[in-house]
Enzyme design. Structure first.
Site, short mmCIF file in Angstrom:
data_model
loop_
_atom_site.label_atom_id
_atom_site.label_comp_id
_atom_site.label_asym_id
_atom_site.label_seq_id
_atom_site.Cartn_x
_atom_site.Cartn_y
_atom_site.Cartn_z
N GLU A 1 49.40 -54.82 37.64
CA GLU A 1 49.52 -55.30 39.01
C GLU A 1 50.64 -56.33 39.16
O GLU A 1 50.79 -57.23 38.35
CB GLU A 1 48.20 -55.92 39.47
N ARG B 1 34.75 -53.31 50.66
CA ARG B 1 34.24 -52.04 51.19
C ARG B 1 32.76 -51.88 50.85
O ARG B 1 31.99 -51.28 51.60
CB ARG B 1 35.06 -50.89 50.60
N CYS C 1 38.63 -57.60 42.16
CA CYS C 1 39.77 -57.67 41.23
C CYS C 1 40.94 -58.43 41.85
O CYS C 1 41.53 -59.30 41.21
CB CYS C 1 40.21 -56.27 40.80
N HIS D 1 44.66 -52.83 35.97
CA HIS D 1 43.57 -51.90 36.32
C HIS D 1 43.58 -50.71 35.35
O HIS D 1 44.66 -50.21 35.01
CB HIS D 1 43.75 -51.37 37.75
N1 PCA Z 1 37.03 -53.32 39.60
C1 PCA Z 1 36.80 -53.82 40.94
C2 PCA Z 1 36.03 -55.08 40.75
C3 PCA Z 1 35.52 -55.06 39.36
C4 PCA Z 1 36.26 -53.98 38.70
O1 PCA Z 1 36.21 -53.71 37.49
C5 PCA Z 1 38.10 -53.96 41.74
O2 PCA Z 1 39.06 -53.23 41.49
O3 PCA Z 1 38.15 -54.80 42.65
#
Ligand code: PCA
Length: 213
Positions: A78, A88, A141, A165
């Site tokens: 990111e 959501r 996140c 991610h």
């Molecule tokens: N993914 C979520 C929150 C926790 C996770 O592992 C997100 O992308 O916000």
């Protein structure tokens, strides 16, 4: 050098979270770099409180937060976190903030100071699908990434920090049609590879990695 790497508890009906599964699977020393692993709750605010406490106790040089991005096919590194919570689905404590600022005295957005292009380049050299991502979403996140970068800025910390991610694991994808996934070994190797890239690159490299849309 010490690197704090965080994952999340499962959320949204999943039984596991690939982020923490892979972190658990990582070596705890990578070429002399000490790896501190921490699982955070998928809960607004509470995740940040535990992150700040862990940073204060461990005093890491680098913080890499990792989360699940179900539906993405590669590891996404990111670039930016934005100052908004827009959930959501409720978090694991049942809270569902909608269009709320994370910090009233924070910037609209913060950019990571991790070498994201160098990280993606090294992942690709290891044949691991990956890309720079320009949105971490608006759920927990993004909240954690924003809060980490806010903390680094406000406290003038000499810490490099950011967010990654990762896709679903294959066992999470079997009952979801056309759902991409990545094996635990590949995600684990990806996390270890990114640690190496961060150690090797104090500054980022200039390499095309943007998107048109
Ligand atoms: N993914 C979520 C929150 C926790 C996770 O592992 C997100 O992308 O916000």
């Amino acid at each position: 050098m010490k690197i704090l790497i965080t994952g999340f508890t499962p959320f949204g009906g999943e039984k596991i979270n690939p982020a923490f599964e892979a972190i658990n699977n990582m070596r705890s020393n990578i070429n002399g770099v000490e790896i501190i692993k921490k699982e955070l709750p998928t809960v607004f605010r509470k995740s940040l409180g535990i992150l700040y406490h862990t940073i204060e106790c461990e005093e890491p040089d680098v913080v890499i937060c990792v989360g699940q991005a179900g539906g993405r096919s590669g590891i996404s590194v990111e670039r930016v976190a934005i100052n908004v919570d827009d959930a959501r689905i409720p978090d694991n404590d049942g809270k569902q903030p909608i269009d709320e600022r994370i910090y009233n005295d924070g910037e609209n957005a913060y950019f990571t100071n991790l070498p994201i292009k160098a990280m993606v380049k090294k992942l690709k050299q290891e044949n691991i699908p990956s890309e720079v991502s320009n949105t971490a979403g608006t759920y927990v996140c993004n909240h954690l990434m924003y809060g980490l970068l806010y903390y680094i800025h406000k406290n003038n910390c000499d810490i490099r920090g950011g967010f990654v991610h990762v896709p679903f694991l294959p066992e999470q994808a079997i009952n979801k049609r056309n759902m991409p996934s990545m094996s635990l070994d590949v995600i684990t190797k990806g996390l270890e590879t990114m640690v190496e890239a961060i150690v090797e690159n104090k500054k980022d490299i200039k390499e095309a990695g943007g998107k048109i849309f």
